[in-house]
Design a protein around this motif. Structure first.
Motif, short mmCIF file in Angstrom:
data_model
loop_
_atom_site.label_atom_id
_atom_site.label_comp_id
_atom_site.label_asym_id
_atom_site.label_seq_id
_atom_site.Cartn_x
_atom_site.Cartn_y
_atom_site.Cartn_z
N UNK A 182 7.87 -26.70 -13.94
CA UNK A 182 6.66 -25.86 -14.05
C UNK A 182 6.49 -24.97 -12.83
N UNK A 183 6.14 -23.72 -13.07
CA UNK A 183 6.08 -22.74 -11.97
C UNK A 183 4.98 -23.05 -10.97
N UNK A 184 3.89 -23.69 -11.41
CA UNK A 184 2.75 -23.93 -10.53
C UNK A 184 2.72 -25.34 -9.96
N UNK A 185 3.80 -26.10 -10.10
CA UNK A 185 3.75 -27.51 -9.69
C UNK A 185 3.64 -27.67 -8.18
N UNK A 186 4.39 -26.89 -7.42
CA UNK A 186 4.33 -27.02 -5.96
C UNK A 186 2.95 -26.67 -5.44
N UNK A 187 2.34 -25.63 -5.99
CA UNK A 187 0.99 -25.26 -5.57
C UNK A 187 -0.01 -26.38 -5.90
N UNK A 188 0.19 -27.01 -7.04
CA UNK A 188 -0.69 -28.12 -7.42
C UNK A 188 -0.53 -29.29 -6.44
N UNK A 189 0.72 -29.59 -6.08
CA UNK A 189 0.98 -30.67 -5.12
C UNK A 189 0.34 -30.36 -3.78
N UNK A 190 0.47 -29.12 -3.33
CA UNK A 190 -0.13 -28.75 -2.06
C UNK A 190 -1.65 -28.85 -2.12
N UNK B 292 1.25 -39.65 -7.29
CA UNK B 292 2.70 -39.69 -7.16
C UNK B 292 3.35 -40.13 -8.46
N UNK B 293 2.75 -41.10 -9.13
CA UNK B 293 3.27 -41.54 -10.42
C UNK B 293 3.18 -40.41 -11.45
N UNK B 294 2.05 -39.72 -11.45
CA UNK B 294 1.87 -38.58 -12.35
C UNK B 294 2.90 -37.50 -12.06
N UNK C 77 9.15 -32.45 -10.67
CA UNK C 77 8.20 -33.41 -10.13
C UNK C 77 8.89 -34.60 -9.49
N UNK C 78 9.95 -35.09 -10.11
CA UNK C 78 10.68 -36.21 -9.54
C UNK C 78 11.39 -35.82 -8.24
#
Length: 211
Positions: A40-48, A61-63, A71-72
């Motif tokens: 997903x393109x926005x995953x890193x921004x979501x993590x940050x 982290x599980x999610x 994500x993994x």
């Protein structure tokens, strides 16, 4: 269509099996390798955003691990971030290699079908021509219907092999290209994560704000 298949002789059976296999692999891989599912393109921004708001707990982290291949990869880096840049990168590369292997699953089989189908068609052609010359040796060239049957069998298997091979080859190239693009994107995102956690880069959170 059934009559054409019957006229093609027994070599039509493996060609049909190859076509079913190619179709099944193509549908499964196109569904599995959706960019929104893999990276997903926005995953890193979501993590940050989770990190900024101190929400990156065990549940998050599980999610993250269950969300996608990217994500993994990011989760592996986050879990080893306290051990330094090098260890973090090594853990990311280890997980990424496994995810790449999963993304490339069945692609070799699809490529094999694309390569073998024309050869099976050629084999059918050879068999058909052998029958033609065998009939010529027995009955001469006066029985045009018998000769036409053997030639027809030869042409049908050749056409069937090409009909299977051409779409299989096209789909194989498209899927391989998609895997390459996903791998490059995952590599870029994971390197961004490494740089962000070590203060070498800024990244926008889910709301577009840079931190």
């Amino acid at each position: 269509m059934l009559e054409i298949i019957q006229n093609g002789g027994w070599m039509m059976v493996p060609i049909i099996i190859a076509s079913i296999l190619a179709l099944a692999i193509t549908v499964e891989r196109f569904w599995t390798l959706r960019p929104s599912q893999v990276a997903p393109a926005d995953l890193l921004a979501k993590v940050w955003g989770w990190m900024k708001n101190k929400q990156l707990d065990a549940q998050r982290m599980k999610e993250l691990r269950e969300s996608s291949s990217l994500g993994r990869v990011l989760a592996a880096g986050l879990m080893n971030s306290r051990h330094g840049r090098q260890i973090m990168k090594e853990s990311i590369e280890e997980v990424a290699s496994h995810e790449i292997h999963e993304m490339e699953r069945y692609l070799n089989a699809l490529g094999t079908v694309a390569a073998v189908a024309p050869l099976m068609g050629l084999l059918g052609t050879v068999i058909g021509m052998i029958k033609v010359f065998a009939e010529i040796m027995v009955a001469g060239t006066g029985q045009a219907n018998v000769l036409a049957g053997g030639i027809s069998e030869a042409l049908i298997t050749t056409a069937a092999g090409l009909v299977v091979a051409i779409p299989a080859l096209i789909c194989h190239r498209i899927l391989q290209r998609r895997v390459d693009e996903l791998v490059v994107f995952m590599e870029q995102e994971s390197l961004k994560l490494v740089d962000v956690l070590h203060g070498d880069r800024e990244v926008a959170d889910g709301n577009g704000a840079k931190q």
